[in-house]
Design a protein around this motif. Structure first.
Motif, mmCIF file in Angstrom:
data_model
loop_
_atom_site.group_PDB
_atom_site.id
_atom_site.type_symbol
_atom_site.label_atom_id
_atom_site.label_comp_id
_atom_site.label_asym_id
_atom_site.label_seq_id
_atom_site.Cartn_x
_atom_site.Cartn_y
_atom_site.Cartn_z
ATOM 1 N N GLU A 14 -20.086 86.203 78.614
ATOM 2 C CA GLU A 14 -19.622 86.255 79.963
ATOM 3 C C GLU A 14 -20.237 87.606 80.781
ATOM 4 O O GLU A 14 -20.766 87.472 82.062
ATOM 5 C CB GLU A 14 -17.868 86.518 80.189
ATOM 6 C CG GLU A 14 -17.526 86.597 81.664
ATOM 7 C CD GLU A 14 -17.609 85.439 82.503
ATOM 8 O OE1 GLU A 14 -17.731 85.456 83.617
ATOM 9 O OE2 GLU A 14 -17.603 84.121 81.787
ATOM 10 N N SER A 15 -20.137 88.755 80.041
ATOM 11 C CA SER A 15 -20.759 89.737 80.527
ATOM 12 C C SER A 15 -22.545 89.448 80.781
ATOM 13 O O SER A 15 -22.937 90.258 81.512
ATOM 14 C CB SER A 15 -20.995 91.111 79.553
ATOM 15 O OG SER A 15 -21.574 92.106 79.907
ATOM 16 N N ALA A 16 -23.169 88.852 79.760
ATOM 17 C CA ALA A 16 -24.504 88.588 79.813
ATOM 18 C C ALA A 16 -24.790 87.479 80.866
ATOM 19 O O ALA A 16 -25.930 87.800 81.874
ATOM 20 C CB ALA A 16 -25.019 87.863 78.552
ATOM 21 N N ASN A 17 -23.928 86.619 81.313
ATOM 22 C CA ASN A 17 -24.111 85.852 82.779
ATOM 23 C C ASN A 17 -23.880 86.531 83.751
ATOM 24 O O ASN A 17 -24.558 86.401 84.779
ATOM 25 C CB ASN A 17 -23.053 84.556 82.749
ATOM 26 C CG ASN A 17 -23.295 83.603 81.649
ATOM 27 O OD1 ASN A 17 -24.363 83.562 80.998
ATOM 28 N ND2 ASN A 17 -22.294 82.833 81.147
ATOM 29 N N SER A 25 -29.341 75.258 86.971
ATOM 30 C CA SER A 25 -28.222 74.536 86.344
ATOM 31 C C SER A 25 -27.084 75.594 86.078
ATOM 32 O O SER A 25 -25.986 75.522 85.832
ATOM 33 C CB SER A 25 -28.370 73.935 85.340
ATOM 34 O OG SER A 25 -28.893 74.557 84.186
ATOM 35 N N LYS A 26 -27.706 76.796 86.143
ATOM 36 C CA LYS A 26 -26.678 78.045 86.002
ATOM 37 C C LYS A 26 -26.437 78.873 87.084
ATOM 38 O O LYS A 26 -25.248 79.450 87.280
ATOM 39 C CB LYS A 26 -27.476 78.983 84.929
ATOM 40 C CG LYS A 26 -27.361 78.731 83.610
ATOM 41 C CD LYS A 26 -27.789 79.742 82.535
ATOM 42 C CE LYS A 26 -27.917 79.230 81.137
ATOM 43 N NZ LYS A 26 -28.270 80.385 80.236
ATOM 44 N N TYR A 27 -27.228 78.830 88.236
ATOM 45 C CA TYR A 27 -27.066 79.543 89.389
ATOM 46 C C TYR A 27 -27.288 78.787 90.577
ATOM 47 O O TYR A 27 -28.425 78.238 90.671
ATOM 48 C CB TYR A 27 -27.956 80.848 89.384
ATOM 49 C CG TYR A 27 -27.578 81.707 88.089
ATOM 50 C CD1 TYR A 27 -26.439 82.548 87.974
ATOM 51 C CD2 TYR A 27 -28.508 81.774 87.065
ATOM 52 C CE1 TYR A 27 -26.282 83.227 86.732
ATOM 53 C CE2 TYR A 27 -28.226 82.565 85.977
ATOM 54 C CZ TYR A 27 -27.291 83.310 85.841
ATOM 55 O OH TYR A 27 -27.054 84.018 84.714
ATOM 56 N N VAL A 28 -26.595 78.947 91.576
ATOM 57 C CA VAL A 28 -26.970 78.701 92.975
ATOM 58 C C VAL A 28 -27.102 79.833 93.909
ATOM 59 O O VAL A 28 -26.491 80.997 93.920
ATOM 60 C CB VAL A 28 -25.566 77.890 93.583
ATOM 61 C CG1 VAL A 28 -25.776 77.399 95.025
ATOM 62 C CG2 VAL A 28 -25.251 76.373 92.717
ATOM 63 N N MET A 61 -33.061 91.482 107.631
ATOM 64 C CA MET A 61 -33.017 90.934 106.386
ATOM 65 C C MET A 61 -32.055 89.881 105.999
ATOM 66 O O MET A 61 -31.277 90.015 106.259
ATOM 67 C CB MET A 61 -32.722 92.282 105.366
ATOM 68 C CG MET A 61 -32.996 91.695 103.970
ATOM 69 S SD MET A 61 -32.683 93.147 102.904
ATOM 70 C CE MET A 61 -32.552 92.543 101.182
ATOM 71 N N PRO A 62 -32.743 88.713 105.352
ATOM 72 C CA PRO A 62 -31.803 87.601 105.112
ATOM 73 C C PRO A 62 -30.623 88.045 104.174
ATOM 74 O O PRO A 62 -30.734 88.866 103.151
ATOM 75 C CB PRO A 62 -32.656 86.563 104.281
ATOM 76 C CG PRO A 62 -33.969 87.193 104.288
ATOM 77 C CD PRO A 62 -34.028 88.409 105.069
ATOM 78 N N THR A 63 -29.756 87.170 104.347
ATOM 79 C CA THR A 63 -28.512 87.438 102.988
ATOM 80 C C THR A 63 -28.653 86.628 101.760
ATOM 81 O O THR A 63 -28.938 85.337 102.040
ATOM 82 C CB THR A 63 -27.139 87.055 103.795
ATOM 83 O OG1 THR A 63 -26.928 87.878 104.884
ATOM 84 C CG2 THR A 63 -26.129 87.157 102.911
ATOM 85 N N ILE A 64 -28.962 87.339 100.628
ATOM 86 C CA ILE A 64 -29.156 86.524 99.555
ATOM 87 C C ILE A 64 -27.927 86.522 98.756
ATOM 88 O O ILE A 64 -27.517 87.935 98.446
ATOM 89 C CB ILE A 64 -30.392 87.016 98.720
ATOM 90 C CG1 ILE A 64 -31.586 87.008 99.485
ATOM 91 C CG2 ILE A 64 -30.603 86.371 97.692
ATOM 92 C CD1 ILE A 64 -32.815 87.783 99.331
ATOM 93 N N THR A 65 -27.489 85.158 98.158
ATOM 94 C CA THR A 65 -26.017 85.381 97.414
ATOM 95 C C THR A 65 -26.542 84.676 96.143
ATOM 96 O O THR A 65 -26.837 83.319 96.228
ATOM 97 C CB THR A 65 -24.976 84.840 98.312
ATOM 98 O OG1 THR A 65 -24.637 85.616 99.433
ATOM 99 C CG2 THR A 65 -23.794 84.898 97.229
ATOM 100 N N VAL A 66 -26.209 85.180 94.898
ATOM 101 C CA VAL A 66 -26.409 84.303 93.739
ATOM 102 C C VAL A 66 -24.882 84.094 93.363
ATOM 103 O O VAL A 66 -24.178 85.025 93.149
ATOM 104 C CB VAL A 66 -27.181 85.059 92.601
ATOM 105 C CG1 VAL A 66 -27.224 84.484 91.459
ATOM 106 C CG2 VAL A 66 -28.402 85.564 93.281
ATOM 107 N N ILE A 67 -24.608 82.746 93.192
ATOM 108 C CA ILE A 67 -23.328 82.275 92.504
ATOM 109 C C ILE A 67 -23.324 81.665 91.320
ATOM 110 O O ILE A 67 -24.365 80.467 90.964
ATOM 111 C CB ILE A 67 -22.859 81.243 93.511
ATOM 112 C CG1 ILE A 67 -22.725 81.881 94.807
ATOM 113 C CG2 ILE A 67 -21.223 80.717 92.942
ATOM 114 C CD1 ILE A 67 -22.292 80.661 95.994
ATOM 115 N N PRO A 68 -22.983 82.275 90.132
ATOM 116 C CA PRO A 68 -22.969 81.666 88.733
ATOM 117 C C PRO A 68 -22.051 80.316 88.707
ATOM 118 O O PRO A 68 -20.999 80.233 89.199
ATOM 119 C CB PRO A 68 -22.359 82.526 87.661
ATOM 120 C CG PRO A 68 -21.947 83.925 88.487
ATOM 121 C CD PRO A 68 -22.313 83.533 90.013
#
Length: 109
Positions: free
Chosen positions: A40-43, A86-89, A100-107
Motif C-alpha cells: 500500500e505504501s509503495a502504491n 490499469s493502476k492509475y487514472v 497551470m493545468p490541474t493534474i490529479t493522479v487517482i490510484p
C-alpha cells in the motif's frame, strides 16, 4: 513413590503442537499484514511520483515553449511520460491558457 520424580504429563505433546501452531499462525498473520502495508505504501509513493513527474513536465513545457501543454497526450508524446493505466487514472484539466493545468493522479487499487 519417589518424591523427587516428576509425573509424566499426558497431553504435553498435544499442547506443544497447538502452541506451535498458534505461534506460527500469528507470525504468518503479521508477515502478511506487513507485506500488505508495504504494498500500500509503495502504491501511494508511485502515485505521488507520477503526479510530481507530470507536474514537472508541464512546467518544463511552459518554460521551454511558453505555453502550457494543451493535452495530456501532448505531454506524454513530447516529454516521455508514461504510466500503467490499469493502476492509475490521470485527470488533466485545463483552466485557462495562462494558468497551470490541474493534474490529479487517482490510484485504482
Amino acid at each position: 513413590m519417589n518424591r523427587f520424580a516428576r509425573e509424566k504429563k499426558r497431553h504435553s505433546l498435544l499442547r506443544q503442537i497447538v502452541s506451535t501452531a498458534v505461534i506460527f499462525c500469528c507470525a504468518a498473520f503479521l508477515l502478511l499484514y506487513g507485506a500488505g502495508a508495504v504494498s500500500e505504501s509503495a502504491n501511494t509513493e508511485q502515485a505521488e511520483s507520477l503526479q510530481t513527474a507530470l507536474t514537472r513536465s508541464a512546467v518544463q513545457c511552459y518554460a521551454t515553449e511558453g505555453a502550457w501543454p494543451e493535452s495530456l497526450e501532448y505531454l506524454c508524446e513530447h516529454y516521455g511520460i508514461s504510466w500503467d493505466s490499469s493502476k492509475y487514472v490521470v485527470d488533466y484539466e485545463i483552466l485557462g491558457s495562462n494558468l497551470m493545468p490541474t493534474i490529479t493522479v487517482i490510484p485504482l487499487s
